[in-house]
Design a protein around this motif. Structure first.
Motif, PDB file in Angstrom:
ATOM      1  N   SER A 122      -0.071   2.826  -2.224  1.00 62.07           N
ATOM      2  CA  SER A 122      -0.224   1.367  -2.179  1.00 62.07           C
ATOM      3  C   SER A 122      -1.302   0.975  -1.170  1.00 62.07           C
ATOM      4  CB  SER A 122       1.113   0.708  -1.810  1.00 62.07           C
ATOM      5  OG  SER A 122       2.097   0.980  -2.777  1.00 62.07           O
ATOM      6  N   GLY A 123      -1.387   1.718  -0.056  1.00 55.23           N
ATOM      7  CA  GLY A 123      -2.386   1.413   0.961  1.00 55.23           C
ATOM      8  C   GLY A 123      -3.807   1.563   0.468  1.00 55.23           C
ATOM      9  N   THR A 167       2.669   9.684  -0.310  1.00 55.86           N
ATOM     10  CA  THR A 167       3.835   8.811  -0.369  1.00 55.86           C
ATOM     11  C   THR A 167       3.506   7.522  -1.120  1.00 55.86           C
ATOM     12  OG1 THR A 167       3.304   7.675   1.697  1.00 55.86           O
ATOM     13  CG2 THR A 167       4.621   9.706   1.851  1.00 55.86           C
ATOM     14  N   LYS A 168       4.562   6.822  -1.483  1.00 57.03           N
ATOM     15  CA  LYS A 168       4.398   5.543  -2.174  1.00 57.03           C
ATOM     16  C   LYS A 168       3.591   4.566  -1.315  1.00 57.03           C
ATOM     17  CE  LYS A 168       8.005   3.931  -4.218  1.00 57.03           C
ATOM     18  NZ  LYS A 168       9.319   3.290  -4.494  1.00 57.03           N
ATOM     19  N   LEU A 169       3.849   4.550   0.002  1.00 57.14           N
ATOM     20  CA  LEU A 169       3.146   3.640   0.902  1.00 57.14           C
ATOM     21  C   LEU A 169       1.672   3.982   1.003  1.00 57.14           C
ATOM     22  CD1 LEU A 169       3.615   1.233   2.789  1.00 57.14           C
ATOM     23  CD2 LEU A 169       4.009   2.860   4.649  1.00 57.14           C
ATOM     24  N   GLN A 170       1.364   5.284   0.996  1.00 54.83           N
ATOM     25  CA  GLN A 170      -0.032   5.690   1.085  1.00 54.83           C
ATOM     26  C   GLN A 170      -0.808   5.305  -0.168  1.00 54.83           C
ATOM     27  OE1 GLN A 170       0.716   9.849   1.967  1.00 54.83           O
ATOM     28  NE2 GLN A 170       0.002   9.584   4.078  1.00 54.83           N
ATOM     29  N   LEU A 190      -1.855  -7.314  -3.814  1.00 55.83           N
ATOM     30  CA  LEU A 190      -0.542  -6.773  -3.443  1.00 55.83           C
ATOM     31  C   LEU A 190       0.226  -6.263  -4.657  1.00 55.83           C
ATOM     32  CD1 LEU A 190       1.514  -6.325  -1.195  1.00 55.83           C
ATOM     33  CD2 LEU A 190       2.352  -8.651  -1.577  1.00 55.83           C
ATOM     34  N   GLU A 218      -6.348   6.975   3.027  1.00 50.66           N
ATOM     35  CA  GLU A 218      -6.205   5.771   2.213  1.00 50.66           C
ATOM     36  C   GLU A 218      -7.461   4.912   2.276  1.00 50.66           C
ATOM     37  OE1 GLU A 218      -4.210   6.686   4.668  1.00 50.66           O
ATOM     38  OE2 GLU A 218      -2.090   6.311   4.256  1.00 50.66           O
ATOM     39  N   GLY A 270       1.857   2.277  -6.282  1.00 51.86           N
ATOM     40  CA  GLY A 270       2.726   3.080  -5.436  1.00 51.86           C
ATOM     41  C   GLY A 270       4.024   3.467  -6.113  1.00 51.86           C
ATOM     42  N   SER A 271       4.455   2.686  -7.099  1.00 54.17           N
ATOM     43  CA  SER A 271       5.729   2.952  -7.760  1.00 54.17           C
ATOM     44  C   SER A 271       5.599   3.925  -8.925  1.00 54.17           C
ATOM     45  CB  SER A 271       6.346   1.634  -8.245  1.00 54.17           C
ATOM     46  OG  SER A 271       5.507   1.022  -9.223  1.00 54.17           O
ATOM     47  N   LYS A 280       0.216  11.891  -5.959  1.00 53.13           N
ATOM     48  CA  LYS A 280       1.652  11.937  -5.784  1.00 53.13           C
ATOM     49  C   LYS A 280       2.163  13.375  -5.843  1.00 53.13           C
ATOM     50  CE  LYS A 280       3.491   7.731  -5.412  1.00 53.13           C
ATOM     51  NZ  LYS A 280       4.362   7.225  -6.468  1.00 53.13           N
ATOM     52  N   ILE A 312       1.485  -2.402  -5.265  1.00 50.15           N
ATOM     53  CA  ILE A 312       2.902  -2.033  -5.394  1.00 50.15           C
ATOM     54  C   ILE A 312       3.118  -1.272  -6.705  1.00 50.15           C
ATOM     55  CG2 ILE A 312       5.237  -2.949  -5.676  1.00 50.15           C
ATOM     56  CD1 ILE A 312       4.435  -5.254  -3.840  1.00 50.15           C
TER      57      ILE A 312
END
Length: 428
Positions: free
Chosen positions: A330-331, A325-328, A410, A7, A417-418, A320, A414
């Motif tokens: 977003s990171g 992952t979604k968190l990665q 932020l 990331e 990540g979505s 993806k 988000i």
């Protein structure tokens, strides 16, 4: 680089300068954060310096407590002040007690054929150097002559001396309330009586660093001040010096209980409450207002990140699809905001500290180049621009700015990540 979490690696790779609109917005964001942090550090440090130096000047020239008599037959004057001094001296925080006489007078220089005469109306302060806690401070700030109040000696501030073109050894004619009363009485009697003023010699010139004190006060001995106001052995009140000036309120409460209702006790904070409270309010208002500079930079980060997420939609879909992952995801984009924030905050901190360190050199340079005095002592009260770097203020500025930068990125993080892999690849 490859040992970094992927990331952070991708965040650094995406931030690599390119000739694109997003890179320009990113650079503007970094400059905005740096400018906001630097301006905040400079302004808050200067405001803290004003507050600190003003308190030091006040405590160096004024007493920590002033006690006056408010009831009795002496019209507010103290006769047997020695007994009151003993009562006050019993308090454990009290270091010294000294009588005082202070009031306005009219002064005139004694000119000759080569020098014109000048007039002014300073405050005359009668001081007992052996007992007054401020005498040592004033004595340590003598810039010409010496602190000598013996006989008809007088000590004046440097701005006062400059305004009246005074030098050591010059004489001043002093008209006090006593001479003015005599003049009025002679006028009422329609008599041509010559009322002669008192003659004082300038023995010393002090510079305590605060314009109001250096410009409007003249100091004589307590005996001479009593004579000027026809007080005989009476005084107007007592000045009290404390071991800790910031315990003035507690000592005031104790002395008010011990002395009774016939006496009024005033602290140095009450005497200067107007300007001290104004500085605190101005510092807080400036702090909140200048944080909007960082908020503007955060909006730049937000716009840059939104554009960047749109540009990288296909790559997000591929990541993806490969299992990110979604968190990665977003990171990655939140990491970009964090990197922008770190660079901006660090640059702003360095620029702010540099400006605070060389603030007076810059002011002197601008005065030499332009001829303008950007910081006139007659307005602000100080000969130099004060500053005090408070670590807690700097930490709040830097951490607060960094958090604002993170919040700016932020929402796009988000959003990135979505995204679903199929929709992201279909978008392309």
């Amino acid at each position: 680089m490859f040992r970094l979490p992927f990331e952070l690696f991708l965040a650094l790779r995406y931030l690599r300068p390119k000739r694109t609109f997003v890179s320009v917005i990113t650079l503007i964001s970094i400059l905005g954060v740096a400018l906001g942090v630097a301006v905040l550090i400079i302004v808050i440090s200067v405001m803290s310096g004003f507050d600190h130096d003003l308190r030091e000047k006040i405590l160096g020239f004024n007493p920590h407590l002033a006690i006056v008599q408010t009831n009795g037959t002496l019209n507010g004057l103290m006769n047997d002040y020695a007994s009151i001094t003993k009562i006050i001296s019993k308090e454990k925080n009290v270091q010294g007690v000294s009588p005082f006489v202070m009031g306005p007078v009219l002064v005139e220089t004694q000119g000759d054929t080569n020098r014109p005469t000048y007039q002014d109306a300073p405050y005359m302060r009668g001081m007992d150097p052996a007992a007054d806690g401020n005498a040592l401070q004033i004595s340590n700030n003598i810039v010409a002559g010496k602190f000598d109040l013996s006989g008809r000696g007088m000590v004046v501030g440097d701005y006062f001396a400059s305004r009246l073109h005074l030098q050591i050894g010059d004489h001043l004619s002093v008209y006090s309330a006593r001479e003015i009363k005599k003049m009025k009485a002679a006028y009422d009697r329609k008599e041509n009586e010559a009322i002669l003023p008192d003659d004082y010699e300038v023995r010393g010139i002090y510079d305590v660093g605060y314009f109001d004190y250096d410009s409007h006060y003249a100091i004589v001995s307590l005996d001479n001040a009593q004579d000027l106001y026809d007080l005989n052995d009476k005084v107007q009140g007592l000045f009290v010096t404390l071991a800790d000036p910031y315990q003035a309120e507690a000592v005031k409460t104790q002395l008010a209980h011990r002395l009774g209702d016939d006496f009024a006790v005033t602290t140095w904070m009450e005497e200067s409450s107007g300007i001290l409270n104004a500085l605190v309010v101005e510092k807080n208002v400036m702090f909140y207002l200048l944080f909007f500079i960082v908020l503007v930079a955060a909006l730049c980060i937000l716009s840059a990140q939104i554009t960047f997420v749109i540009q990288k939609t296909r790559e997000i879909g591929m990541l993806k699809a490969l299992g990110a992952t979604k968190l990665q995801i977003s990171g990655i984009f939140l990491g970009q905001s964090a990197i922008i924030g770190v660079i901006g905050v660090a640059s702003g901190y360095g620029l702010g500290m540099l400006a605070v360190t060389f603030r007076n050199e810059f002011l002197h340079f601008m005065r030499r180049v332009t001829g303008w005095e950007l910081f006139p002592s007659s307005v602000y009260g100080f000969g130099e621009l004060p500053a005090l770097i408070t670590p807690s203020d700097v930490v709040i500025i830097c951490i607060g700015s960094f958090i604002i930068c993170l919040l700016g990125g932020l929402l796009p993080a988000i959003r990135a990540g979505s995204l679903k892999p199929v929709e992201a690849l279909r978008y392309e």
